[in-house]
Design an enzyme around this catalytic site. Structure first.
Site, PDB file in Angstrom:
ATOM      1  N   SER A 114       0.971  -1.173  -0.183  1.00 54.91           N
ATOM      2  CA  SER A 114      -0.187   0.042  -0.150  1.00 54.91           C
ATOM      3  C   SER A 114       0.858   1.343  -0.080  1.00 54.91           C
ATOM      4  O   SER A 114       1.854   1.193   0.564  1.00 54.91           O
ATOM      5  CB  SER A 114      -0.795  -0.011   1.337  1.00 54.91           C
ATOM      6  OG  SER A 114      -1.272   1.277   1.656  1.00 54.91           O
ATOM      7  N   SER A 115       0.421   2.425  -0.540  1.00 50.23           N
ATOM      8  CA  SER A 115       1.072   3.505  -0.480  1.00 50.23           C
ATOM      9  C   SER A 115       1.282   4.166   1.012  1.00 50.23           C
ATOM     10  O   SER A 115       2.026   5.101   0.881  1.00 50.23           O
ATOM     11  CB  SER A 115       0.456   4.647  -1.525  1.00 50.23           C
ATOM     12  OG  SER A 115      -0.875   5.004  -0.710  1.00 50.23           O
ATOM     13  N   CYS A 116       0.509   3.697   1.840  1.00 51.53           N
ATOM     14  CA  CYS A 116       0.924   4.082   3.146  1.00 51.53           C
ATOM     15  C   CYS A 116       2.232   3.720   3.784  1.00 51.53           C
ATOM     16  O   CYS A 116       2.543   4.105   5.028  1.00 51.53           O
ATOM     17  CB  CYS A 116      -0.211   3.796   4.065  1.00 51.53           C
ATOM     18  SG  CYS A 116      -0.467   2.170   4.572  1.00 51.53           S
ATOM     19  N   TYR A 143      -0.264  -0.791   9.930  1.00 49.96           N
ATOM     20  CA  TYR A 143      -0.731  -1.580   8.619  1.00 49.96           C
ATOM     21  C   TYR A 143       0.642  -1.394   7.965  1.00 49.96           C
ATOM     22  O   TYR A 143       1.024  -2.212   7.213  1.00 49.96           O
ATOM     23  CB  TYR A 143      -1.952  -0.681   8.092  1.00 49.96           C
ATOM     24  CG  TYR A 143      -2.296  -1.424   6.725  1.00 49.96           C
ATOM     25  CD1 TYR A 143      -2.864  -2.445   6.625  1.00 49.96           C
ATOM     26  CD2 TYR A 143      -2.011  -0.849   5.607  1.00 49.96           C
ATOM     27  CE1 TYR A 143      -3.291  -3.093   5.231  1.00 49.96           C
ATOM     28  CE2 TYR A 143      -2.477  -1.054   4.332  1.00 49.96           C
ATOM     29  CZ  TYR A 143      -3.023  -2.406   4.397  1.00 49.96           C
ATOM     30  OH  TYR A 143      -3.370  -2.799   3.005  1.00 49.96           O
ATOM     31  N   LYS A 147       3.047  -3.980   6.210  1.00 55.38           N
ATOM     32  CA  LYS A 147       3.385  -4.062   4.796  1.00 55.38           C
ATOM     33  C   LYS A 147       4.787  -3.664   4.275  1.00 55.38           C
ATOM     34  O   LYS A 147       5.368  -4.422   3.416  1.00 55.38           O
ATOM     35  CB  LYS A 147       2.595  -2.948   3.807  1.00 55.38           C
ATOM     36  CG  LYS A 147       1.006  -3.362   3.998  1.00 55.38           C
ATOM     37  CD  LYS A 147       0.648  -4.582   3.316  1.00 55.38           C
ATOM     38  CE  LYS A 147      -0.580  -4.895   3.449  1.00 55.38           C
ATOM     39  NZ  LYS A 147      -0.834  -6.220   2.672  1.00 55.38           N
ATOM     40  N   HIS A 186     -13.038   2.780   3.156  1.00 51.22           N
ATOM     41  CA  HIS A 186     -12.279   3.736   2.968  1.00 51.22           C
ATOM     42  C   HIS A 186     -13.141   4.865   2.028  1.00 51.22           C
ATOM     43  O   HIS A 186     -14.555   4.731   1.963  1.00 51.22           O
ATOM     44  CB  HIS A 186     -11.121   3.189   1.421  1.00 51.22           C
ATOM     45  CG  HIS A 186     -10.018   2.341   1.907  1.00 51.22           C
ATOM     46  ND1 HIS A 186     -10.278   0.975   1.793  1.00 51.22           N
ATOM     47  CD2 HIS A 186      -9.017   2.521   2.506  1.00 51.22           C
ATOM     48  CE1 HIS A 186      -9.276   0.317   2.429  1.00 51.22           C
ATOM     49  NE2 HIS A 186      -8.477   1.615   2.775  1.00 51.22           N
TER      50      HIS A 186
END
Ligand code: GFB
Length: 317
Positions: A114-116, A143, A147, A186
């Site tokens: 994920s981009s987070c 999270y 990841k 989301h």
């Protein structure tokens, strides 16, 4: 860029972990166009948090390739409310699958993140080498840490055992199969539900969380699935690779676009008591663009498609 030998999916047994989720189901739809055998396991057949069960399943089912799309996911509030679940569940799922894939000599594995994973204030657009260059956004650091560990597991098995395990980092995703529950979803599915229900009830306005100023980049899940299959065949490197649309917009503008597509003509109010999260996370998609892949679905088309999918889940529609 050296891409490595293309990986041929023809005749392969391809396991999609998380095939009931939005991402996994999109990958299954996309793989139907490839000459391969898709292998899946339901939650009751296989608990991905159970190391022994995962090892046994891999030994018995012998997949050649794996898309690791199984994860505990949620929006900003869910991430912030259930840090233990987001960290533990995701660590267990990815560690069990990656280790079992190594033990059973899986030829190629793609881990989805994920981009987070990137620092809260990473320079924009965010390139892959921003990873671990600064502090994370606190609402989703649990999270994000899980990841990041997944990326590192792929790299570690590649370095120590020569495994062709790669990682793709998608931006904020949406589409059919999304979660439309307001407490855990989301933003995009939440806005579709809010606009639809306000239209039905004739409400004067809908409320969006936060200030409406954070910017987000959105990609339709069918574009992601296409990129995943492309990368599975074409990409074989240690470094993770970003998958995005290349465009972002403020949440307030997104809400206006959703309202237009849904046909809600009332007002939009903001609620600054709710968290904004990271101010911006537009990823650089240069690496993937250089390889020749482009998304096809515009945000407006994609929202219309997601709205159709939402309506199909509504008993009164
Ligand atoms: O999509 P979202 O929940 O996740 O929120 P993140 C994006 C932005 O939309 C935030 C705002 O600024 C929210 O405050 N927003 C406005 C809303 N109205 C709403 C609403 O009704 N519901 C929701 N959910 N948001 C997640 C991470 O971050 O993104 C995950 O928590 C993951 O770890 C995922 O990385 C892709 O983009 O802030």
């Amino acid at each position: 860029m050296a891409l490595g030998e293309p990986y041929d999916l023809r005749g392969k047994r391809v396991y999609v972990a998380g095939h009931r989720g939005m991402v996994g189901s999109a990958i299954v739809r996309r793989l139907a166009r490839e000459d391969c055998t898709i292998v899946t396991a339901t939650r009751s057949d296989l608990d991905l948090g159970d190391q022994n069960a995962v090892r046994t399943w891999f030994a018995a089912n012998k997949p050649d390739a794996v898309f690791l799309a199984a994860a505990k996911v949620g929006g900003i509030l869910a991430n912030d409310s259930f840090p233990a679940d987001f960290l533990y569940d995701n660590l267990m799922i990815e560690a069990n699958i990656i280790e079992a894939a190594h033990r059973s000599a899986v030829e190629k594995l793609m881990f989805l993140g994920s981009s987070c994973i990137y620092p809260k204030f990473a320079p924009q657009p965010i390139s892959e080498d921003s990873l671990l260059s600064g502090p994370l956004e606190p609402t989703n650091e649990w999270y994000a840490i899980a990841k990041i560990a997944g990326i590192k597991l792929c790299q570690a098995y590649r370095r120590q055992h020569g495994r062709d395990f790669i990682s793709a980092m998608p931006t904020n995703l949406y589409g059919p199969g999304d979660n439309f529950d307001l407490a855990s979803s989301h933003v995009l599915p939440a806005l579709i539900r809010k606009a639809h229900e306000a239209k039905q009830s004739g409400a004067a306005s809908i409320e969006i969380w936060g200030t409406g100023t954070p910017r987000r980049e959105f990609l339709h899940v069918d574009d992601l699935a296409d990129a995943c299959v492309f990368l599975m065949k074409q990409y074989s490197q240690d470094e993770h690779i970003n998958v995005g649309s290349g465009e972002d917009l403020p949440i307030l503008e997104l809400a206006q676009l959703v309202a237009e597509v849904v046909g809600f003509t009332g007002g939009i109010t903001t609620n600054p008591d709710r968290p904004d999260g990271t101010p911006r996370k537009l990823m650089s998609g240069e690496k993937l663009r250089e390889m020749g892949w482009r998304p096809r679905i515009t945000l407006r088309q994609g929202i219309a498609d997601a709205y159709r999918a939402f309506l199909a889940t509504q008993p009164d529609a």
